[in-house]
Design an enzyme around this catalytic site. Structure first.
Site, short mmCIF file in Angstrom:
data_model
loop_
_atom_site.label_atom_id
_atom_site.label_comp_id
_atom_site.label_asym_id
_atom_site.label_seq_id
_atom_site.Cartn_x
_atom_site.Cartn_y
_atom_site.Cartn_z
N GLU A 47 0.86 -1.20 0.00
CA GLU A 47 0.00 0.00 0.00
C GLU A 47 0.89 1.24 0.00
O GLU A 47 1.89 1.30 0.70
CB GLU A 47 -0.89 0.00 1.26
CG GLU A 47 -1.87 1.17 1.33
CD GLU A 47 -2.80 1.13 2.55
OE1 GLU A 47 -2.44 0.51 3.57
OE2 GLU A 47 -3.89 1.73 2.48
N LYS A 117 -9.98 1.63 -2.62
CA LYS A 117 -10.23 1.16 -1.24
C LYS A 117 -11.68 1.45 -0.86
O LYS A 117 -12.14 2.60 -0.93
CB LYS A 117 -9.26 1.85 -0.30
CG LYS A 117 -9.18 1.29 1.10
CD LYS A 117 -8.02 1.97 1.84
CE LYS A 117 -7.73 1.38 3.20
NZ LYS A 117 -6.55 2.01 3.82
N CYS A 159 -5.73 -2.96 2.63
CA CYS A 159 -5.54 -2.82 4.07
C CYS A 159 -6.83 -2.95 4.88
O CYS A 159 -7.32 -4.04 5.09
CB CYS A 159 -4.79 -1.52 4.37
SG CYS A 159 -3.92 -1.62 5.95
N1 LIG Z 1 -3.80 1.47 6.04
C1 LIG Z 1 -4.84 0.97 6.68
O1 LIG Z 1 -5.93 0.90 6.17
C2 LIG Z 1 -4.57 0.48 8.05
C3 LIG Z 1 -5.65 -0.48 8.43
C4 LIG Z 1 -5.38 -1.18 9.67
O2 LIG Z 1 -4.48 -0.90 10.40
C5 LIG Z 1 -6.27 -2.28 9.98
O3 LIG Z 1 -6.19 -2.75 11.11
O4 LIG Z 1 -7.05 -2.75 9.14
#
Ligand SMILES: NC(=O)CCC(=O)C(=O)O
Length: 285
Positions: A47, A117, A159
């Site tokens: 990411e 996302k 993520c």
């Molecule tokens: N970059 C993110 O979206 C972090 C997401 C995150 O830490 C999670 O637990 O899911």
């Protein structure tokens, strides 16, 4: 190397800094080296592999897809090296909106899928992490998936998307057997949840699941967890990086997916008479 349902995949856990050109060059060096040495079928980046993951900087680094600098870089490299590339994610600009977007490129340099996302990372947990991605970004509105090779279909997320099981259940229903999730968990959140979420989604979907993180840089403003991982369809960790920069290369045997799904027929035993899950918005293209 691959034929049928085996796939060699390289997961690039790279250092990311504030200079985009340096980040691109660094990604290029790592990809070239792993292609020369390991001949993977598919290479995946983390990411925000081209920019710092800091909300106030998103607009500065944002680019259009597919004609921005980073997409041109990914397309050209995929074509030259004849390797499929998952371009981690980058800040995307589309009109007035910004997105956190993952692109998937064929070995001919064609854009095969684009995932914006869907679940933005908005959390406020005292002494652990405060982050509000939605202050800068718009929400993706689609699931995104693509064929990687015959018999292998990837479902893409970024993520925080991993925390929402219904998305992954739907990918399994659509036919995905490999879930690819460029990620950057913050440190303490990562210690608590990284491996747990990966293994949970793998057993939920009886699929291979990977998250690809930037390397941990304790001097950065946003410190990523590291520990890029691949989980098999039984929920077992089959490959893992540590904290620093590392490229993980692993061969995936998709007969394991068939085995897991045959042994426990989870999706045949579901109760659609009691619960149902409907996708309201499909693939982007
Ligand atoms: N970059 C993110 O979206 C972090 C997401 C995150 O830490 C999670 O637990 O899911």
């Amino acid at each position: 190397m691959s034929s049928g349902k085996n796939l060699r995949i390289a997961l690039v856990q790279m250092q990311v800094g504030s200079d985009k050109k340096v980040n691109l060059k660094h990604a290029e060096d790592l990809i070239r080296a792993t292609v020369a040495k390991n001949k993977p079928d598919l290479v995946c980046l983390p990411e925000f592999f081209n920019a710092p993951y800091e909300t106030h900087l998103f607009a500065t680094y944002a680019e259009t897809i597919p004609d921005g600098e980073t997409c041109k870089f990914l397309s050209t490299l995929a074509k030259e090296l004849k390797v499929q590339l998952v371009g981690g994610s980058i800040p995307e600009k589309d009109g007035k909106n910004l997105y956190n977007t993952c692109t998937f490129w064929s070995a001919k340099g064609e854009l095969l899928s684009k995932h914006r996302k869907v679940h933005l990372f908005d959390v406020d947990i005292p002494n652990i992490v405060t982050y509000k991605e939605s202050a800068a970004l718009s929400y993706g509105k689609h699931l995104s998936y693509a064929d990687v090779t015959s018999g292998v279909k990837a479902g893409f997320g970024i993520c925080f998307d991993i925390q929402f099981p219904e998305m992954w259940i739907k990918y399994r229903e659509i036919g995905c057997n490999l879930m690819i999730i460029p990620s950057a968990f913050p440190l303490k959140y990562g210690d608590l949840w990284w491996e747990l979420y990966l293994r949970a989604r793998a057993v939920d979907t009886q699929s291979f699941v990977t998250m690809i993180s930037p390397a941990r840089d304790v001097n950065g403003n946003y410190v990523a967890h590291g520990y890029t991982m691949m989980i098999d369809p039984f929920g077992k960790v089959i490959a893992s990086a540590k904290e620093g920069e590392e490229v993980v290369v692993i061969d995936l045997d998709f007969s394991l997916v068939e085995k897991a799904r045959k042994e426990v027929k989870l999706f045949e035993m579901r109760r659609p008479d009691l619960f149902e899950l409907t996708v309201k918005s499909g693939q982007t293209f």
